[in-house]
Write a protein that holds these residues in place. Structure first.
Motif, PDB file in Angstrom:
ATOM      1  N   THR A   4      31.834 -57.703 -44.781  1.00 41.34           N
ATOM      2  CA  THR A   4      32.412 -56.234 -45.823  1.00 41.34           C
ATOM      3  C   THR A   4      33.797 -57.051 -45.733  1.00 41.34           C
ATOM      4  O   THR A   4      34.230 -57.037 -45.415  1.00 41.34           O
ATOM      5  N   LYS A   5      34.167 -56.576 -46.976  1.00 39.91           N
ATOM      6  CA  LYS A   5      35.727 -56.192 -47.330  1.00 39.91           C
ATOM      7  C   LYS A   5      35.816 -55.052 -47.585  1.00 39.91           C
ATOM      8  O   LYS A   5      35.009 -54.236 -48.249  1.00 39.91           O
ATOM      9  N   GLY A   6      37.443 -54.724 -47.376  1.00 41.26           N
ATOM     10  CA  GLY A   6      37.837 -52.644 -46.970  1.00 41.26           C
ATOM     11  C   GLY A   6      37.436 -52.370 -46.588  1.00 41.26           C
ATOM     12  O   GLY A   6      37.282 -52.248 -44.281  1.00 41.26           O
ATOM     13  N   LEU A   7      35.892 -51.745 -47.020  1.00 41.77           N
ATOM     14  CA  LEU A   7      35.752 -50.982 -45.670  1.00 41.77           C
ATOM     15  C   LEU A   7      34.593 -51.568 -44.886  1.00 41.77           C
ATOM     16  O   LEU A   7      33.622 -51.728 -44.891  1.00 41.77           O
ATOM     17  N   ILE A   8      35.078 -51.564 -43.310  1.00 40.59           N
ATOM     18  CA  ILE A   8      34.636 -52.306 -42.187  1.00 40.59           C
ATOM     19  C   ILE A   8      33.656 -51.868 -41.650  1.00 40.59           C
ATOM     20  O   ILE A   8      33.625 -50.778 -41.458  1.00 40.59           O
ATOM     21  N   PHE A   9      32.115 -52.072 -41.155  1.00 43.47           N
ATOM     22  CA  PHE A   9      31.570 -51.240 -40.320  1.00 43.47           C
ATOM     23  C   PHE A   9      30.622 -51.252 -39.408  1.00 43.47           C
ATOM     24  O   PHE A   9      30.318 -53.181 -39.379  1.00 43.47           O
ATOM     25  N   GLY A  10      29.870 -51.645 -37.924  1.00 41.38           N
ATOM     26  CA  GLY A  10      29.245 -52.098 -37.518  1.00 41.38           C
ATOM     27  C   GLY A  10      28.586 -50.780 -36.695  1.00 41.38           C
ATOM     28  O   GLY A  10      29.022 -49.880 -35.990  1.00 41.38           O
ATOM     29  N   PHE A  11      27.585 -50.860 -35.969  1.00 50.51           N
ATOM     30  CA  PHE A  11      26.926 -50.425 -35.195  1.00 50.51           C
ATOM     31  C   PHE A  11      25.783 -51.299 -34.344  1.00 50.51           C
ATOM     32  O   PHE A  11      25.111 -52.866 -34.219  1.00 50.51           O
ATOM     33  N   GLY A  12      25.091 -50.790 -33.329  1.00 48.54           N
ATOM     34  CA  GLY A  12      24.150 -51.435 -32.362  1.00 48.54           C
ATOM     35  C   GLY A  12      24.339 -51.341 -31.135  1.00 48.54           C
ATOM     36  O   GLY A  12      24.693 -49.349 -30.996  1.00 48.54           O
ATOM     37  N   PRO A  13      23.539 -51.434 -29.882  1.00 51.82           N
ATOM     38  CA  PRO A  13      24.132 -50.804 -28.553  1.00 51.82           C
ATOM     39  C   PRO A  13      25.280 -51.649 -27.516  1.00 51.82           C
ATOM     40  O   PRO A  13      25.835 -52.324 -28.036  1.00 51.82           O
ATOM     41  N   ALA A  14      25.092 -50.141 -27.047  1.00 50.97           N
ATOM     42  CA  ALA A  14      25.850 -50.360 -25.779  1.00 50.97           C
ATOM     43  C   ALA A  14      25.542 -50.110 -23.881  1.00 50.97           C
ATOM     44  O   ALA A  14      24.499 -49.299 -24.131  1.00 50.97           O
ATOM     45  N   PHE A  15      25.982 -50.576 -23.501  1.00 47.30           N
ATOM     46  CA  PHE A  15      25.056 -50.784 -21.929  1.00 47.30           C
ATOM     47  C   PHE A  15      26.136 -50.612 -20.788  1.00 47.30           C
ATOM     48  O   PHE A  15      27.512 -51.391 -20.696  1.00 47.30           O
ATOM     49  N   LEU A  16      25.469 -50.256 -20.191  1.00 46.75           N
ATOM     50  CA  LEU A  16      26.792 -50.288 -18.415  1.00 46.75           C
ATOM     51  C   LEU A  16      25.592 -50.144 -17.455  1.00 46.75           C
ATOM     52  O   LEU A  16      24.703 -50.844 -17.223  1.00 46.75           O
ATOM     53  N   VAL A  17      26.427 -52.082 -16.798  1.00 46.60           N
ATOM     54  CA  VAL A  17      25.594 -52.346 -16.275  1.00 46.60           C
ATOM     55  C   VAL A  17      27.110 -52.547 -14.566  1.00 46.60           C
ATOM     56  O   VAL A  17      28.063 -52.113 -14.473  1.00 46.60           O
ATOM     57  N   PRO A  18      25.933 -51.621 -13.406  1.00 44.39           N
ATOM     58  CA  PRO A  18      26.593 -51.483 -12.121  1.00 44.39           C
ATOM     59  C   PRO A  18      26.979 -52.968 -11.560  1.00 44.39           C
ATOM     60  O   PRO A  18      26.104 -53.193 -10.812  1.00 44.39           O
ATOM     61  N   THR A  19      27.975 -53.536 -11.639  1.00 45.09           N
ATOM     62  CA  THR A  19      28.187 -54.969 -10.839  1.00 45.09           C
ATOM     63  C   THR A  19      29.323 -54.401 -10.181  1.00 45.09           C
ATOM     64  O   THR A  19      30.323 -54.764  -9.468  1.00 45.09           O
TER      65      THR A  19
END
Length: 274
Positions: free
Chosen positions: A126-141
């Motif tokens: 998109t142009k102008g207004l931009i958005f994104g969504f999805g998962p976030a992961f915490l990895v015990p490194t």
């Protein structure tokens, strides 16, 4: 040995600042034109289809009751994947390497990896207004117990921003809950958001400010910092590199983890043709 390491870190950051100032001046003299500004705008967009490898250096002093210090370098590659003509998947990785002293106790020292964070944004084009969504992961490194949570976590992430030529404003956020890991360790229930504003120039230089807020729901603690920034873009041979410098100004935080002051220096290797 401890003093030499401390001075090495300070000297490293000061050299980055000097290098940044000279490169920014060079970029302004060269007047790289609209392409440099367009690249700066893309780098201000967390879901731009652009491969980059930022190295974020963070130095904090005056932490907790023992007046501790903490140096963290976050290795943060961003790799996009084209899913269709109208949809990209932007993957962002954060792997922290930590060197801290006098934080867990007087005359203590810990060095090693902390926990990694992996975020995947589905980003419609998109142009102008931009958005994104999805998962976030915490990895015990983490390589030492005190540097990590020993928990695996997952949760949602979102980005909303508006971008015009030279101006970017928006926020990104994630909420992570632990779903596995050592039972004797505290559960993870953490919210993070960053609100940002930046303005770019034709030379590729940029000025901006962001606020970072972390809420630990389990411990009922809030951390807030305000971080103004100045940045620039240059080339080392054919390699495009972005530099930025940010003082880290703590606003809110618990005494045991809030620093008195901090400094951030970022070097990002950019691959716009990828």
């Amino acid at each position: 040995m401890e003093l030499s390491l401390k001075y090495f870190k300070i000297d490293f950051l000061l050299k980055l600042i000097c290098c940044f100032l000279s490169i920014t001046a060079f970029a302004q003299e060269e007047k790289a034109g609209a392409s440099a500004q367009e690249l700066a705008d893309k780098l201000a967009n967390p879901v731009a289809s652009l491969i980059s490898v930022p190295l974020q250096n963070n130095l904090n002093y005056g932490i907790g009751p023992f007046n501790g210090s903490k140096y963290t370098i976050n290795i943060q590659p961003v790799v996009p994947f084209k899913l269709s003509d109208n949809l990209n998947l932007i993957t962002r990785y954060i792997l922290p390497v930590v060197d801290q002293r006098d934080i867990t106790g007087e005359n203590t020292h810990e060095f090693g990896l902390s926990d990694a964070t992996v975020t995947a944004f589905f980003a419609p084009k998109t142009k102008g207004l931009i958005f994104g969504f999805g998962p976030a992961f915490l990895v015990p490194t983490a390589t030492e117990k005190v540097l990590g949570t020993e928990k695996f976590g997952i949760g949602p992430s979102v980005l909303v921003m508006h971008q015009g030529k030279g101006l970017s404003v928006g926020f990104l956020a994630n909420q992570i809950w632990s779903v596995a890991g050592k039972e004797e360790r505290a559960d993870v229930n953490s919210f993070y958001t960053q609100i940002f504003l930046s303005h770019s120039y034709k030379s590729g230089a940029s000025l901006g400010v962001n606020a970072e807020i972390t809420q630990n729901w389990e411990a009922n603690t809030t951390m807030i910092s305000l971080n103004p920034s100045v940045g620039g873009i240059t080339k080392f041979g054919d390699q495009i590199v972005q530099f930025s410098i940010q003082p880290l100004i703590p606003i809110v935080g618990p005494h045991e983890s809030r620093p008195d002051w901090g400094l951030r220096a970022v070097v990002a290797f950019v691959f716009p043709g990828s």
